[in-house]
Enzyme design. Structure first.
Site, mmCIF file in Angstrom:
data_model
loop_
_atom_site.group_PDB
_atom_site.id
_atom_site.type_symbol
_atom_site.label_atom_id
_atom_site.label_comp_id
_atom_site.label_asym_id
_atom_site.label_seq_id
_atom_site.Cartn_x
_atom_site.Cartn_y
_atom_site.Cartn_z
ATOM 1 N N HIS A 177 0.830 -1.215 0.000
ATOM 2 C CA HIS A 177 0.000 0.000 0.000
ATOM 3 C C HIS A 177 0.864 1.265 0.000
ATOM 4 C CE1 HIS A 177 -4.051 -1.585 -0.017
ATOM 5 N NE2 HIS A 177 -3.572 -2.596 0.672
ATOM 6 N N ARG A 180 -0.633 7.216 -10.490
ATOM 7 C CA ARG A 180 -1.878 6.534 -10.168
ATOM 8 C C ARG A 180 -2.801 7.467 -9.369
ATOM 9 N NH1 ARG A 180 -4.246 2.892 -6.184
ATOM 10 N NH2 ARG A 180 -3.142 4.152 -4.662
ATOM 11 N N GLY A 217 -12.748 -1.518 -2.206
ATOM 12 C CA GLY A 217 -11.314 -1.848 -2.086
ATOM 13 C C GLY A 217 -10.579 -0.606 -1.627
ATOM 14 N N ASP A 224 -13.253 -2.843 2.383
ATOM 15 C CA ASP A 224 -12.070 -3.639 2.017
ATOM 16 C C ASP A 224 -12.122 -4.961 2.762
ATOM 17 O OD1 ASP A 224 -9.131 -2.638 0.623
ATOM 18 O OD2 ASP A 224 -9.231 -4.598 1.619
ATOM 19 N N GLU A 232 -10.307 1.168 -7.268
ATOM 20 C CA GLU A 232 -9.025 0.885 -7.919
ATOM 21 C C GLU A 232 -8.703 -0.579 -7.624
ATOM 22 O OE1 GLU A 232 -6.185 -0.421 -8.775
ATOM 23 O OE2 GLU A 232 -4.767 0.781 -7.608
ATOM 24 N N GLU A 250 -7.767 -8.589 -11.341
ATOM 25 C CA GLU A 250 -8.194 -8.406 -9.948
ATOM 26 C C GLU A 250 -9.717 -8.424 -9.829
ATOM 27 O OE1 GLU A 250 -6.173 -5.236 -7.846
ATOM 28 O OE2 GLU A 250 -4.234 -5.943 -8.541
#
Ligand SMILES: C[S@@+](CC[C@H](N)C(=O)[O-])C[C@H]1O[C@@H](n2cnc3c(N)ncnc32)[C@H](O)[C@@H]1O
Length: 386
Positions: free
Chosen positions: A11, A20, A42, A64, A107, A116
């Site tokens: 992270h 990003r 997320g 999350d 994301e 993902e």
């Protein structure tokens, strides 16, 4: 714990990645209106939730499935937004929101875009939570690929091709060339200009059907740089809004926090400028499993076709697959029996210590000491407790 260290390191790389974070910041600022309700699917450390709060969101649901959500809670509290955020610590598909939302931001974009599982995740969130006229960030993904030379000086596939201590390890090769390899590509690895083989719209209308949007397509290339082709590289361009994009293209001057996906071909192939390469890619199950076909045609008229699939990369001996048969009644092994015991007792309200004692009595050969049983139960309790 190592997994918490790994999660924090991961992270840290995400929030340090300006390529990003900046486009997400711009997209959230342009889409979220004061008073909106937002779902951050997320949420990780909570960066997108914080941006939504600062853009004026009345309330944000930060979801999350990982323990990182505990850190998000601390960070959001420290930044003074705790009264506007509800934290939901589970997989989004299990989450229930008490109200519909104006914006869903997520994301959960993989190295090649879809692995993902952003498609099934967003489809579920969109169907259950999004108000009519609501918006998604991102709103589309474009998937790119190109023929590549492998991004290591010594390609890791070649390990299987060469003897080790005089022994033949080549049995591994047919599996290894059928697996996705996360690697980092740079411009020198890319043998032809990348092309978009598929665009996936992530709008409410596109996500409304029973089937997920297709992740599949074909692209043709002319080799622009001579070299040895080891396979295909994949990356993405995400359309966060109609005019704000984000990419992990290997041609960027400085890399992003994403890597790339590298898909091998069965044998390295010397290629020359002007050779033609045709690639067909198809993702199954929302993006987790890929099939890739590659045809090479030389300027001189030679040609070769390679067909690969993750299914073939699975170390699936008949013995390992046996429990999957619809007619199998596989029963439980020792681990299964221990879990059954443990879950039943925890659910019945036994304490961790009582379960450990009971486990040791019933499975004495698995737990040489009381401490071993206690550690086992604590680990499982962390995973399964309410
Ligand atoms: C790439 S990280 C992004 C974190 C954060 N949004 C950011 O931008 O820094 C993706 C996060 O989504 C979580 N995640 C992925 N799919 C999820 C799902 N369906 N439900 C809940 N969490 C999910 C992962 O645990 C991970 O923390």
């Amino acid at each position: 714990m190592y997994s918490d260290y790994a999660a924090l390191t991961y992270h840290a790389s995400l929030i340090a990645d300006e390529r990003r974070v900046q486009p997400f910041q711009s997209a959230i600022e342009s889409v979220v209106r004061p008073g909106d309700v937002v779902a951050d699917v997320g949420c990780g450390t909570g960066i997108l939730t914080l941006l939504a709060c600062r853009a004026g969101a009345r309330h944000t649901y930060a979801i999350d499935e990982g323990p990182i959500i505990e850190l998000a809670r601390l960070i959001i509290e420290k930044n003074g937004y705790a009264d506007r955020v509800t934290f939901i610590g589970c997989l989004s598909t299990r989450a229930r929101l008490p109200e519909p939302v104006d914006v869903i931001v997520s994301e959960t974009i993989g190295n090649y875009g879809a692995e993902e599982l952003i498609l099934p995740t967003l489809r579920d969130a969109c169907r259950r939570w999004l108000k009519p006229g609501g918006k998604l960030i991102p709103q589309a993904l474009e998937l790119y690929c190109a023929p590549i030379t492998w991004p290591e000086a010594k390609p890791d596939l070649s390990v299987w091709r060469e003897p080790v201590c005089g022994f033949d390890f080549s049995s591994a090769l047919s599996f290894a060339v059928n697996q996705q390899h996360p690697r980092r590509l740079s411009p020198q690895h890319v043998l032809a200009e990348g092309r978009c083989y598929c665009r996936v719209d992530l709008t409410p209308a596109a996500l409304d059907g029973d089937a997920l949007p297709k992740v599949a397509g074909t692209a043709s290339f002319r080799v622009a740089q001579p070299g040895v082709m080891h396979g295909i590289g994949g990356w993405f361009k995400a359309w966060l809004t109609e005019d704000i994009t984000l990419t992990n293209s290997p041609l960027l001057e400085s890399p992003t926090s994403w890597g790339h996906v590298c898909l091998p071909i069965a044998e390295p192939l010397p290629v020359a400028v002007g050779d033609e390469v045709e690639v067909t890619l198809r993702a199954v199950g929302g993006g987790g499993v890929l099939c890739w076909d590659v045809t090479w045609r030389s300027v001189g008229g030679e040609s070769k076709t390679f067909r690969h699939s993750d299914f073939e990369g699975w170390l699936a001996t008949p013995e390992r697959l046996r429990p999957l048969s619809p007619t199998a009644a596989p029963g439980l092994g020792v681990e299964g029996k221990m879990q059954l015991f443990l879950l039943t007792k925890l659910d019945a309200g036994w304490t961790v210590e009582q379960v450990a004692r009971g486990l040791r009595e019933s499975f004495s050969s698995e737990f040489p000491t009381d401490e071993d049983a206690l550690v086992y139960v604590k680990r499982q309790a962390l995973k399964f407790a309410r």
